[in-house]
Write a protein that holds these residues in place. Structure first.
Motif, PDB file in Angstrom:
ATOM      1  N   GLU A  66      46.081  25.437  19.848  1.00 32.22           N
ATOM      2  CA  GLU A  66      46.332  24.446  18.804  1.00 32.22           C
ATOM      3  C   GLU A  66      46.425  25.130  17.450  1.00 32.22           C
ATOM      4  OE1 GLU A  66      44.370  20.283  17.099  1.00 32.22           O
ATOM      5  OE2 GLU A  66      43.503  21.324  18.843  1.00 32.22           O
ATOM      6  N   VAL A  67      47.464  24.821  16.711  1.00 35.48           N
ATOM      7  CA  VAL A  67      47.700  25.491  15.439  1.00 35.48           C
ATOM      8  C   VAL A  67      48.390  24.533  14.480  1.00 35.48           C
ATOM      9  CG1 VAL A  67      49.914  26.414  16.244  1.00 35.48           C
ATOM     10  CG2 VAL A  67      48.747  27.521  14.326  1.00 35.48           C
ATOM     11  N   GLU A  68      48.087  24.668  13.192  1.00 40.71           N
ATOM     12  CA  GLU A  68      48.702  23.810  12.194  1.00 40.71           C
ATOM     13  C   GLU A  68      48.860  24.576  10.886  1.00 40.71           C
ATOM     14  OE1 GLU A  68      48.204  19.296  10.351  1.00 40.71           O
ATOM     15  OE2 GLU A  68      46.742  20.107  11.761  1.00 40.71           O
ATOM     16  N   PRO A  69      50.044  24.532  10.265  1.00 41.09           N
ATOM     17  CA  PRO A  69      50.238  25.214   8.987  1.00 41.09           C
ATOM     18  C   PRO A  69      49.530  24.475   7.857  1.00 41.09           C
ATOM     19  CG  PRO A  69      52.201  23.982   9.545  1.00 41.09           C
ATOM     20  CD  PRO A  69      51.279  23.872  10.728  1.00 41.09           C
ATOM     21  N   VAL A  70      49.092  25.225   6.868  1.00 39.85           N
ATOM     22  CA  VAL A  70      48.401  24.663   5.711  1.00 39.85           C
ATOM     23  C   VAL A  70      49.154  25.071   4.453  1.00 39.85           C
ATOM     24  CG1 VAL A  70      46.227  24.478   4.458  1.00 39.85           C
ATOM     25  CG2 VAL A  70      46.219  24.911   6.931  1.00 39.85           C
ATOM     26  N   SER A  71      49.456  24.098   3.607  1.00 31.80           N
ATOM     27  CA  SER A  71      50.119  24.360   2.335  1.00 31.80           C
ATOM     28  C   SER A  71      49.076  24.380   1.242  1.00 31.80           C
ATOM     29  CB  SER A  71      51.166  23.271   2.046  1.00 31.80           C
ATOM     30  OG  SER A  71      51.737  23.452   0.766  1.00 31.80           O
ATOM     31  N   GLY A  72      48.865  25.547   0.644  1.00 32.04           N
ATOM     32  CA  GLY A  72      47.872  25.685  -0.395  1.00 32.04           C
ATOM     33  C   GLY A  72      48.489  25.861  -1.763  1.00 32.04           C
ATOM     34  N   LEU A  73      47.755  26.516  -2.659  1.00 28.64           N
ATOM     35  CA  LEU A  73      48.181  26.657  -4.041  1.00 28.64           C
ATOM     36  C   LEU A  73      49.478  27.430  -4.165  1.00 28.64           C
ATOM     37  CD1 LEU A  73      47.475  26.127  -6.996  1.00 28.64           C
ATOM     38  CD2 LEU A  73      46.198  28.286  -6.999  1.00 28.64           C
ATOM     39  N   SER A  74      49.576  28.566  -3.507  1.00 30.27           N
ATOM     40  CA  SER A  74      50.808  29.358  -3.616  1.00 30.27           C
ATOM     41  C   SER A  74      51.060  30.207  -2.379  1.00 30.27           C
ATOM     42  CB  SER A  74      50.742  30.267  -4.856  1.00 30.27           C
ATOM     43  OG  SER A  74      49.625  31.128  -4.774  1.00 30.27           O
ATOM     44  N   VAL A  75      50.543  29.788  -1.251  1.00 29.51           N
ATOM     45  CA  VAL A  75      50.746  30.555  -0.028  1.00 29.51           C
ATOM     46  C   VAL A  75      50.582  29.629   1.173  1.00 29.51           C
ATOM     47  CG1 VAL A  75      48.340  31.235   0.294  1.00 29.51           C
ATOM     48  CG2 VAL A  75      50.166  32.739   1.123  1.00 29.51           C
ATOM     49  N   LEU A  76      51.171  30.038   2.273  1.00 29.93           N
ATOM     50  CA  LEU A  76      51.075  29.299   3.527  1.00 29.93           C
ATOM     51  C   LEU A  76      50.139  30.049   4.451  1.00 29.93           C
ATOM     52  CD1 LEU A  76      52.534  26.888   5.131  1.00 29.93           C
ATOM     53  CD2 LEU A  76      53.935  28.715   6.125  1.00 29.93           C
ATOM     54  N   TRP A  77      49.235  29.308   5.123  1.00 26.55           N
ATOM     55  CA  TRP A  77      48.415  29.935   6.136  1.00 26.55           C
ATOM     56  C   TRP A  77      48.237  28.968   7.302  1.00 26.55           C
ATOM     57  CZ3 TRP A  77      46.214  27.949   1.668  1.00 26.55           C
ATOM     58  CH2 TRP A  77      45.114  27.104   1.782  1.00 26.55           C
ATOM     59  N   LEU A  78      47.371  29.309   8.256  1.00 25.97           N
ATOM     60  CA  LEU A  78      47.229  28.512   9.472  1.00 25.97           C
ATOM     61  C   LEU A  78      45.791  28.081   9.693  1.00 25.97           C
ATOM     62  CD1 LEU A  78      49.335  30.689  11.975  1.00 25.97           C
ATOM     63  CD2 LEU A  78      50.100  28.638  10.751  1.00 25.97           C
ATOM     64  N   ILE A  79      45.636  26.939  10.341  1.00 24.10           N
ATOM     65  CA  ILE A  79      44.363  26.558  10.950  1.00 24.10           C
ATOM     66  C   ILE A  79      44.580  26.630  12.458  1.00 24.10           C
ATOM     67  CG2 ILE A  79      42.812  24.634  11.433  1.00 24.10           C
ATOM     68  CD1 ILE A  79      42.958  23.832   8.563  1.00 24.10           C
ATOM     69  N   VAL A  80      43.731  27.394  13.130  1.00 29.77           N
ATOM     70  CA  VAL A  80      43.874  27.614  14.569  1.00 29.77           C
ATOM     71  C   VAL A  80      42.615  27.158  15.284  1.00 29.77           C
ATOM     72  CG1 VAL A  80      45.478  29.542  14.303  1.00 29.77           C
ATOM     73  CG2 VAL A  80      43.017  29.983  14.327  1.00 29.77           C
ATOM     74  N   ALA A  81      42.774  26.815  16.548  1.00 25.41           N
ATOM     75  CA  ALA A  81      41.633  26.451  17.387  1.00 25.41           C
ATOM     76  C   ALA A  81      41.114  27.721  18.045  1.00 25.41           C
ATOM     77  CB  ALA A  81      42.051  25.429  18.432  1.00 25.41           C
ATOM     78  N   ALA A  82      40.047  28.278  17.491  1.00 26.19           N
ATOM     79  CA  ALA A  82      39.461  29.510  18.010  1.00 26.19           C
ATOM     80  C   ALA A  82      38.297  29.178  18.945  1.00 26.19           C
ATOM     81  CB  ALA A  82      38.996  30.388  16.852  1.00 26.19           C
ATOM     82  N   GLU A  83      37.593  30.222  19.406  1.00 25.74           N
ATOM     83  CA  GLU A  83      36.508  30.022  20.363  1.00 25.74           C
ATOM     84  C   GLU A  83      35.365  29.217  19.765  1.00 25.74           C
ATOM     85  OE1 GLU A  83      35.362  33.841  21.736  1.00 25.74           O
ATOM     86  OE2 GLU A  83      37.221  34.200  22.847  1.00 25.74           O
ATOM     87  N   ASP A  84      35.116  29.371  18.460  1.00 25.34           N
ATOM     88  CA  ASP A  84      33.990  28.702  17.818  1.00 25.34           C
ATOM     89  C   ASP A  84      34.380  27.425  17.098  1.00 25.34           C
ATOM     90  OD1 ASP A  84      32.329  30.773  18.657  1.00 25.34           O
ATOM     91  OD2 ASP A  84      32.770  31.974  16.881  1.00 25.34           O
ATOM     92  N   GLY A  85      35.610  26.956  17.294  1.00 28.08           N
ATOM     93  CA  GLY A  85      36.084  25.765  16.602  1.00 28.08           C
ATOM     94  C   GLY A  85      37.291  26.082  15.748  1.00 28.08           C
ATOM     95  N   TYR A  86      37.686  25.145  14.911  1.00 26.72           N
ATOM     96  CA  TYR A  86      38.840  25.360  14.042  1.00 26.72           C
ATOM     97  C   TYR A  86      38.496  26.381  12.967  1.00 26.72           C
ATOM     98  CZ  TYR A  86      40.820  21.152  16.142  1.00 26.72           C
ATOM     99  OH  TYR A  86      41.310  20.228  17.025  1.00 26.72           O
ATOM    100  N   ARG A  87      39.473  27.264  12.684  1.00 29.04           N
ATOM    101  CA  ARG A  87      39.281  28.315  11.697  1.00 29.04           C
ATOM    102  C   ARG A  87      40.571  28.555  10.908  1.00 29.04           C
ATOM    103  NH1 ARG A  87      34.870  27.292  12.817  1.00 29.04           N
ATOM    104  NH2 ARG A  87      33.122  28.642  13.392  1.00 29.04           N
ATOM    105  N   HIS A  88      40.407  29.062   9.694  1.00 25.32           N
ATOM    106  CA  HIS A  88      41.543  29.441   8.852  1.00 25.32           C
ATOM    107  C   HIS A  88      41.976  30.872   9.184  1.00 25.32           C
ATOM    108  CE1 HIS A  88      41.095  26.013   6.033  1.00 25.32           C
ATOM    109  NE2 HIS A  88      39.806  26.135   6.306  1.00 25.32           N
TER     110      HIS A  88
END
Length: 388
Positions: free
Chosen positions: A303-325
């Protein structure tokens, strides 16, 4: 070449943060019918009203039925008839979602008769009855996001839908569309929407129930180009995954990140800005690496979702310990110059919400209402890696 550089620059800088909004409502459908006092004739071409709200409801009835005219008889009406007619017409034409979306012209004649007033309506439309009837009804922010994702994944160049309990403005819709585009790394032409003009209209502009219309500037032959690109990207990803099997039964986020780091030709602010180039050895922008990582996660069922922040794009992913940036710098090696993103490339680390907020070098900001919470499942900060 110039167009490519401009596009890459735009993709390297995500849009401004979304305005604050309430927590997401579940997507749903609702049916709203217009109440009228009663019809004078069997075919409901003549309606009766006795109050201002009854007058508005009668007008809305004709509009919702997409009729080009009708008659309203006002009995026992104690208000200012002429003023109320003008106000009711404007309310239906400019404040009601279907009226604002579909009405082109709205005129009427008022005739006093012995015991009532008779109002003859003439309505012209800028939309067909089929266009109005085909409007999908969605609820809340989640419903709007779902419709935009539907538009991105389809082949149509436009979409219109009726959204209830959504108070966002054009900028919010544009930012949600951007996220929908970034959620489809396999559709290269969709990323051009940040470069070419996109038309977004809200009917009416304010309120909590409106028709949202989005038109995309897809070029001729875009569908065929998308198909070819998707096939190439799928083949490139399959080859990398075959050459780099997982240590266990399935891939971890860190293993996929390592594949991306080794696949591209290093960080280049003016490099490729598409996932395919980042997976085939070309120098890549931060956006290209993020799209490549997102695509591999999708292919591997993470599971993955893009995140739109102040001036860059990153991801939130479903890792072993829960959702992470997962930040862009995690997709580059120590030799790559990516210090402008505020986080050194090594060591590899996935961030909780709290950890990301504490990165003072860059000032990471995002709308937490749009994404799952990235917290430690045990309820305590992850001190082992965070303190290193």
């Amino acid at each position: 070449m110039l167009k490519k550089q401009v596009l890459c620059l735009v993709l390297s800088l995500a849009l401004l943060p979304l305005p604050g909004c309430a927590a997401m409502l579940e997507r749903g459908h609702e049916t709203i019918t217009t109440h009228v006092d009663y019809a004078v004739t069997e075919d409901e071409s003549v309606l009766r009203a006795e109050t201002y709200q009854g007058l508005v409801s009668a007008m809305l009835y004709f509009v919702n039925e997409h009729r080009r005219g009708g008659t309203i008889r006002l009995y026992n009406y104690t208000g200012d008839v002429e003023a109320d007619l003008a106000n009711a017409r404007d309310e239906v034409m400019y404040k009601d979602p279907l009226g604002a979306f579909s009405i082109h012209g709205f005129t009427y004649d008022l005739t006093p008769i012995l015991t009532y007033y008779e109002v003859e309506l003439r309505i012209t439309y800028s939309r067909t009855a089929q266009e109005v009837d085909s409007l999908r009804e969605v609820t809340g922010l989640a419903g709007v996001r779902q419709e935009l994702k539907r538009l991105v994944s389809g082949q149509e160049g436009s979409a219109a839908f009726l959204a209830s309990y959504f108070s966002g403005d054009e900028e919010m819709v544009r930012n949600l569309l951007y996220l929908a585009c970034m959620s489809a790394p396999g559709l290269t032409a969709h990323h051009d929407w940040n470069y070419f003009p996109v038309s977004i209209s809200l009917y009416p502009e304010t309120g909590t129930r409106r028709v949202i219309e989005v038109k995309l500037p897809l070029s001729d032959g875009a569908a065929e180009e998308e198909k070819e690109y998707t096939q190439q990207l799928e083949a490139a990803a399959a080859a990398l995954l075959e050459a780099n099997p997982p240590a266990g039964e399935s891939y971890t986020v860190e293993e996929l990140a390592a594949i991306v780091r080794n696949a591209h030709g290093g960080y280049d602010r003016y490099g490729v800005c598409e996932a395919l180039g980042a997976l085939t050895g070309e120098p890549a922008t931060a956006a290209a690496a993020i799209l490549a990582m997102e695509y591999l996660c999708q292919q591997c069922g993470i599971e993955v979702e893009p995140v739109s922040g102040l001036s860059v794009l990153w991801l939130i992913v479903a890792a072993e310990d829960g959702y992470r940036h997962l930040l862009p710098s995690m997709l580059f090696t120590g030799e790559d110059e990516v210090g402008w993103m505020g986080v050194p490339p090594e060591p590899f680390h996935l961030y909780t919400d709290q950890e990301l907020m504490e990165l003072e070098e860059f000032g990471w900001e995002w709308d937490t209402a749009l994404y799952p919470a990235c917290v430690d499942e045990a309820g305590f900060p992850q001190t082992a890696q965070a303190e290193e």
